[in-house]
Write a protein that holds these residues in place. Structure first.
Motif, PDB file in Angstrom:
ATOM      1  N   UNK A 182      -5.587  -3.742  15.563  1.00  0.00           N
ATOM      2  CA  UNK A 182      -6.130  -4.575  14.508  1.00  0.00           C
ATOM      3  C   UNK A 182      -6.314  -5.965  15.062  1.00  0.00           C
ATOM      4  N   UNK A 183      -7.478  -6.193  15.710  1.00  0.00           N
ATOM      5  CA  UNK A 183      -7.670  -7.453  16.426  1.00  0.00           C
ATOM      6  C   UNK A 183      -7.518  -8.678  15.524  1.00  0.00           C
ATOM      7  N   UNK A 184      -7.873  -8.544  14.269  1.00  0.00           N
ATOM      8  CA  UNK A 184      -7.814  -9.712  13.391  1.00  0.00           C
ATOM      9  C   UNK A 184      -6.377 -10.062  13.016  1.00  0.00           C
ATOM     10  N   UNK A 185      -5.484  -9.074  13.007  1.00  0.00           N
ATOM     11  CA  UNK A 185      -4.100  -9.369  12.647  1.00  0.00           C
ATOM     12  C   UNK A 185      -3.142  -9.271  13.827  1.00  0.00           C
ATOM     13  N   UNK A 186      -3.675  -8.989  15.014  1.00  0.00           N
ATOM     14  CA  UNK A 186      -2.898  -8.943  16.247  1.00  0.00           C
ATOM     15  C   UNK A 186      -1.798  -7.882  16.189  1.00  0.00           C
ATOM     16  N   UNK A 187      -2.015  -6.837  15.469  1.00  0.00           N
ATOM     17  CA  UNK A 187      -1.057  -5.740  15.400  1.00  0.00           C
ATOM     18  C   UNK A 187      -1.674  -4.501  16.049  1.00  0.00           C
ATOM     19  N   UNK A 188      -0.888  -3.842  16.871  1.00  0.00           N
ATOM     20  CA  UNK A 188      -1.316  -2.597  17.497  1.00  0.00           C
ATOM     21  C   UNK A 188      -0.480  -1.466  16.914  1.00  0.00           C
ATOM     22  N   UNK A 189      -1.154  -0.399  16.519  1.00  0.00           N
ATOM     23  CA  UNK A 189      -0.499   0.705  15.841  1.00  0.00           C
ATOM     24  C   UNK A 189      -0.445   1.937  16.751  1.00  0.00           C
ATOM     25  N   UNK A 190       0.578   2.710  16.571  1.00  0.00           N
ATOM     26  CA  UNK A 190       0.675   4.001  17.217  1.00  0.00           C
ATOM     27  C   UNK A 190       0.955   5.038  16.134  1.00  0.00           C
ATOM     28  N   UNK A 191      -0.054   5.815  15.812  1.00  0.00           N
ATOM     29  CA  UNK A 191       0.093   6.890  14.849  1.00  0.00           C
ATOM     30  C   UNK A 191       0.545   8.142  15.589  1.00  0.00           C
ATOM     31  N   UNK A 192       1.662   8.688  15.182  1.00  0.00           N
ATOM     32  CA  UNK A 192       2.219   9.863  15.854  1.00  0.00           C
ATOM     33  C   UNK A 192       2.300  11.009  14.855  1.00  0.00           C
ATOM     34  N   UNK A 193       1.599  12.083  15.171  1.00  0.00           N
ATOM     35  CA  UNK A 193       1.573  13.257  14.304  1.00  0.00           C
ATOM     36  C   UNK A 193       2.166  14.453  15.028  1.00  0.00           C
ATOM     37  N   UNK A 194       2.531  15.451  14.265  1.00  0.00           N
ATOM     38  CA  UNK A 194       3.085  16.694  14.817  1.00  0.00           C
ATOM     39  C   UNK A 194       4.202  16.391  15.818  1.00  0.00           C
ATOM     40  N   UNK A 195       5.145  15.594  15.369  1.00  0.00           N
ATOM     41  CA  UNK A 195       6.214  15.159  16.259  1.00  0.00           C
ATOM     42  C   UNK A 195       7.135  16.314  16.631  1.00  0.00           C
ATOM     43  N   UNK A 196       7.659  16.229  17.837  1.00  0.00           N
ATOM     44  CA  UNK A 196       8.542  17.259  18.387  1.00  0.00           C
ATOM     45  C   UNK A 196       9.867  16.619  18.782  1.00  0.00           C
ATOM     46  N   UNK A 197      10.927  17.400  18.868  1.00  0.00           N
ATOM     47  CA  UNK A 197      12.225  16.817  19.259  1.00  0.00           C
ATOM     48  C   UNK A 197      12.157  16.084  20.592  1.00  0.00           C
ATOM     49  N   UNK A 198      11.322  16.565  21.506  1.00  0.00           N
ATOM     50  CA  UNK A 198      11.209  15.894  22.809  1.00  0.00           C
ATOM     51  C   UNK A 198      10.506  14.544  22.735  1.00  0.00           C
ATOM     52  N   UNK A 199       9.983  14.191  21.573  1.00  0.00           N
ATOM     53  CA  UNK A 199       9.406  12.863  21.371  1.00  0.00           C
ATOM     54  C   UNK A 199      10.485  11.834  21.014  1.00  0.00           C
ATOM     55  N   UNK A 200      11.699  12.279  20.787  1.00  0.00           N
ATOM     56  CA  UNK A 200      12.776  11.360  20.437  1.00  0.00           C
ATOM     57  C   UNK A 200      13.058  10.413  21.601  1.00  0.00           C
TER      58      UNK A 200
END
Length: 124
Positions: free
Chosen positions: A72-90
């Motif tokens: 979000x260049x105007x608000x200087x926030x970068x997002x990471x949307x994470x879907x279908x999470x797995x235990x190994x993503x912990x």
């Protein structure tokens, strides 16, 4: 230069989380932002990176199709949307930044400034 990651938490396998990285203190459009993670006993690894100048993104094989990085260049926030999470993503997830004119890619040791990290735990 300051970065602050937030949005972590506990989620079940198959669930979703959206992490946010609030940034300040640098010319946002001239820097790349990367998301990295580190689990106990494991090496830090890349998750996703985005070039703020042109929104070009990079994902390792483990994240493709499940994770999406956006800026979000105007608000200087970068997002990471994470879907279908797995235990190994912990892991603890960090955001970091580096100047694009250094030819920065998506390797953690290319990044100069780091936020404090946010914990993501995926239960099985």
């Amino acid at each position: 230069v300051q970065l602050q990651a937030s949005g972590g938490g506990l989620v079940q396998t198959g669930g979703s989380l959206r992490l946010s990285c609030a940034t300040s203190g640098f010319a946002f459009d001239d820097y790349a932002i990367g998301w990295f993670r580190q689990a106990p006993g494991k090496e830090r690894e890349e998750v996703a990176c985005i070039a703020s100048s042109d929104a070009k993104t990079y994902y390792p094989a483990s994240a493709k199709g499940r994770f999406t990085v956006s800026s979000g260049n105007t608000n200087r926030i970068v997002y990471l949307q994470m879907n279908n999470l797995k235990p190994e993503d912990s892991a603890i997830y960090y955001c970091a930044t580096a100047p694009e004119d250094n030819g920065v890619g998506c390797l953690w040791d290319e990044y100069d400034y780091w936020g404090q990290g946010t914990q993501v735990t995926v239960s099985s």
